[in-house]
Design an enzyme around this catalytic site. Structure first.
Site, PDB file in Angstrom:
ATOM      1  NE  ARG A  67      -3.258   0.098   3.137  1.00 36.50           N
ATOM      2  CZ  ARG A  67      -2.638   0.707   4.421  1.00 36.50           C
ATOM      3  NH1 ARG A  67      -2.294   2.096   4.412  1.00 36.50           N
ATOM      4  NH2 ARG A  67      -2.539  -0.203   5.430  1.00 36.50           N
ATOM      5  CE1 TYR A 122     -17.205   9.257 -17.180  1.00 37.83           C
ATOM      6  CE2 TYR A 122     -16.594   9.661 -14.976  1.00 37.83           C
ATOM      7  CZ  TYR A 122     -17.016   8.805 -15.863  1.00 37.83           C
ATOM      8  OH  TYR A 122     -17.427   7.612 -15.463  1.00 37.83           O
ATOM      9  CG  ASP A 187     -10.260  14.229 -17.089  1.00 38.87           C
ATOM     10  OD1 ASP A 187      -9.542  13.609 -18.180  1.00 38.87           O
ATOM     11  OD2 ASP A 187     -11.123  13.634 -16.498  1.00 38.87           O
ATOM     12  CE  LYS A 212     -13.009   5.617 -19.302  1.00 42.18           C
ATOM     13  NZ  LYS A 212     -13.459   6.948 -18.488  1.00 42.18           N
TER      14      LYS A 212
HETATM   15  C1  PLP Z   1     -14.000   7.653 -17.681  1.00 47.63           C
HETATM   16  C2  PLP Z   1     -13.736   9.095 -17.158  1.00 47.63           C
HETATM   17  C3  PLP Z   1     -13.228   9.337 -15.848  1.00 47.63           C
HETATM   18  C4  PLP Z   1     -13.387   8.379 -14.854  1.00 47.63           C
HETATM   19  O1  PLP Z   1     -12.390   7.180 -14.895  1.00 47.63           O
HETATM   20  P1  PLP Z   1     -12.571   5.842 -14.231  1.00 47.63           P
HETATM   21  O2  PLP Z   1     -11.484   5.233 -14.748  1.00 47.63           O
HETATM   22  O3  PLP Z   1     -13.786   5.217 -14.777  1.00 47.63           O
HETATM   23  O4  PLP Z   1     -12.916   6.091 -12.857  1.00 47.63           O
HETATM   24  C5  PLP Z   1     -12.731  10.659 -15.596  1.00 47.63           C
HETATM   25  N1  PLP Z   1     -12.818  11.764 -16.563  1.00 47.63           N
HETATM   26  C6  PLP Z   1     -12.875  11.218 -18.009  1.00 47.63           C
HETATM   27  C7  PLP Z   1     -12.914  12.296 -19.071  1.00 47.63           C
HETATM   28  C8  PLP Z   1     -13.457   9.865 -18.240  1.00 47.63           C
HETATM   29  O5  PLP Z   1     -13.767   9.524 -19.581  1.00 47.63           O
END
Ligand code: PLP
Length: 404
Positions: A67, A122, A187, A212
């Site tokens: 951890r 998001y 982001d 992603k």
């Molecule tokens: C999917 C997504 C998130 C969240 O990510 P997770 O891995 O699903 O927790 C945050 N920001 C954007 C732009 C996303 O597409």
């Protein structure tokens, strides 16, 4: 291997591998240890202390417990940091876990509960900030309003560009200027480090849902943020204390995924650009949203990105009924949330990814979001073509008076 002058394609293949030759291995090793031998109580305790407060394991110490530190995860973090032109990166169990850590480290940990958030975001991020679950007080605004929304107790500014799901672009440098001393997290999930490096425009942090494009194959859920070493310490402390860890098997897959990110992104982007050109002439589509399609009037694409990415939003002429029919009619596209993988996905943001967003800020019901993959572009267009006419006629029959 850490030469900043190397081309990003080369960095993607070689980053985070500097220690492999000394280890006598060629592929990335995976360390699954949950605990680690302690040299003695003193050095074990010192190591624990160093890492629990966000530091790295001392050279003569121990990693103590997974951890606190895992070398497979750390190697992926080093690779991502290099691709993002950052000193460090910190990985978590999901995009939402890293967003949570970023918020905690800059708000409650600093006694500054106020967050300025630029919409659209998001849906999960919008929800997390609006829920008050983390004790934050969030003001949502447009990019031009950031300066006037800043308060004494503002600890963080959150922005997403290109934004999910509208593909709107925000000028990062303008937000940074408006935020003054307050750190800005961008982001960067849609752009990836290949197409955009927010730190080069003054942002404090570049955040990824690594689920992603970084993973790219739809088989890892993870998050990561690139930042200064000082910020990384604050984030590793939150991670050590709250436990939102990335598993080393996930880190291995993400690190391997980085090596093909440039070729995947270039081909997916090329496919997306051709699909956009085809979509804009279709009568079933009212509007296509894609970076640069409106000619980049503010020059944001030109200034801060190296490509358009491969995400598309489209507004159906036949409204929600048409959108619903299209997602049921596609054969090659998968009707599913998520994005950035090698295969193409289509989904309805208002009902799914942006469902938790308050109605006045939610995407319209006639909008669909497409994530374009690596399939042959002709096959993808043929799939959309067979799905669209069905939807147009379905919409027409449903909207005819008396047709129920
Ligand atoms: C999917 C997504 C998130 C969240 O990510 P997770 O891995 O699903 O927790 C945050 N920001 C954007 C732009 C996303 O597409």
């Amino acid at each position: 291997m850490t030469d900043q002058h190397l081309h990003p394609d080369t960095v993607a293949v070689h980053s985070g591998r500097a220690d492999l030759a000394d280890l006598g291995v060629h592929a990335l090793p995976i360390d699954l240890s949950t605990t680690n031998p302690l040299p003695d109580i003193e050095r074990g305790g010192d190591s624990y202390e160093a890492m629990a407060t966000g530091g790295r394991p001392p050279a003569d110490g121990s990693m103590v417990y997974a951890r606190l530190w895992n070398p497979t995860v750390a190697r992926f973090e080093d690779a991502l940091a290099e691709m993002e032109h950052a000193e460090a990166a910190v990985a978590f169990s999901s995009g939402m876990a890293v967003m949570t850590a970023v918020i905690l480290a800059h708000t409650s940990a600093m006694g500054k509960p106020h967050v300025v958030a630029v919409r659209p975001l998001y849906g999960g991020t919008d929800h997390l900030l609006g829920s008050g679950l983390l004790g934050t007080d969030t003001t949502y605004c447009h990019p031009s309003e950031v300066r006037s929304m800043m308060r004494e107790d503002t600890g963080l500014v959150v922005v997403e560009t290109p934004a999910n799901p509208t593909l709107e672009l925000v000028a990062i440098a303008d937000i940074v200027a408006a935020a003054g001393e307050v750190p800005v997290v961008v982001d960067n999930t849609f752009a990836t480090p290949l197409l955009q490096n927010p730190l080069d425009h003054g942002a404090a942090m570049s955040l990824h849902s690594a689920t992603k494009y970084l993973g790219g194959h739809g088989d890892v859920i993870a998050g990561a943020v690139a930042c200064s070493e000082q910020t990384a310490e604050a984030l590793r402390r939150v991670r050590a204390v709250t436990g939102g860890l990335l598993h080393p098997l996930g880190a291995y897959l993400l690190h391997r995924g980085l090596t093909t990110l440039p070729v995947r992104m270039r081909q997916q982007q090329l496919n997306a650009q051709q699909i956009v050109q085809w979509l804009i002439d279709r009568p079933e589509i009212d509007e296509v949203s894609f970076p640069g399609l409106d000619g980049d009037p503010q020059g944001i694409l030109e200034r801060q990105m190296r490509g358009t990415g491969a995400m598309i939003a489209m507004r159906m002429s036949g409204g929600y009924a048409a959108a619903s029919a299209v997602v049921s009619s596609v054969k090659l596209f998968t009707h599913a949330v998520s994005l950035g993988g090698v295969d193409s996905l289509i989904q309805h943001p208002a009902a799914l990814t942006h469902r938790p967003v308050p109605a006045d800020a939610r995407p319209d019901a006639d909008v669909l979001r497409l994530s374009i993959g690596l399939e042959n572009v002709g096959d993808l267009i043929a799939d959309l073509e067979q799905a669209l006419p069905v939807s147009a006629s379905a919409a027409a029959s449903r909207s005819r008076p008396g047709a129920g």
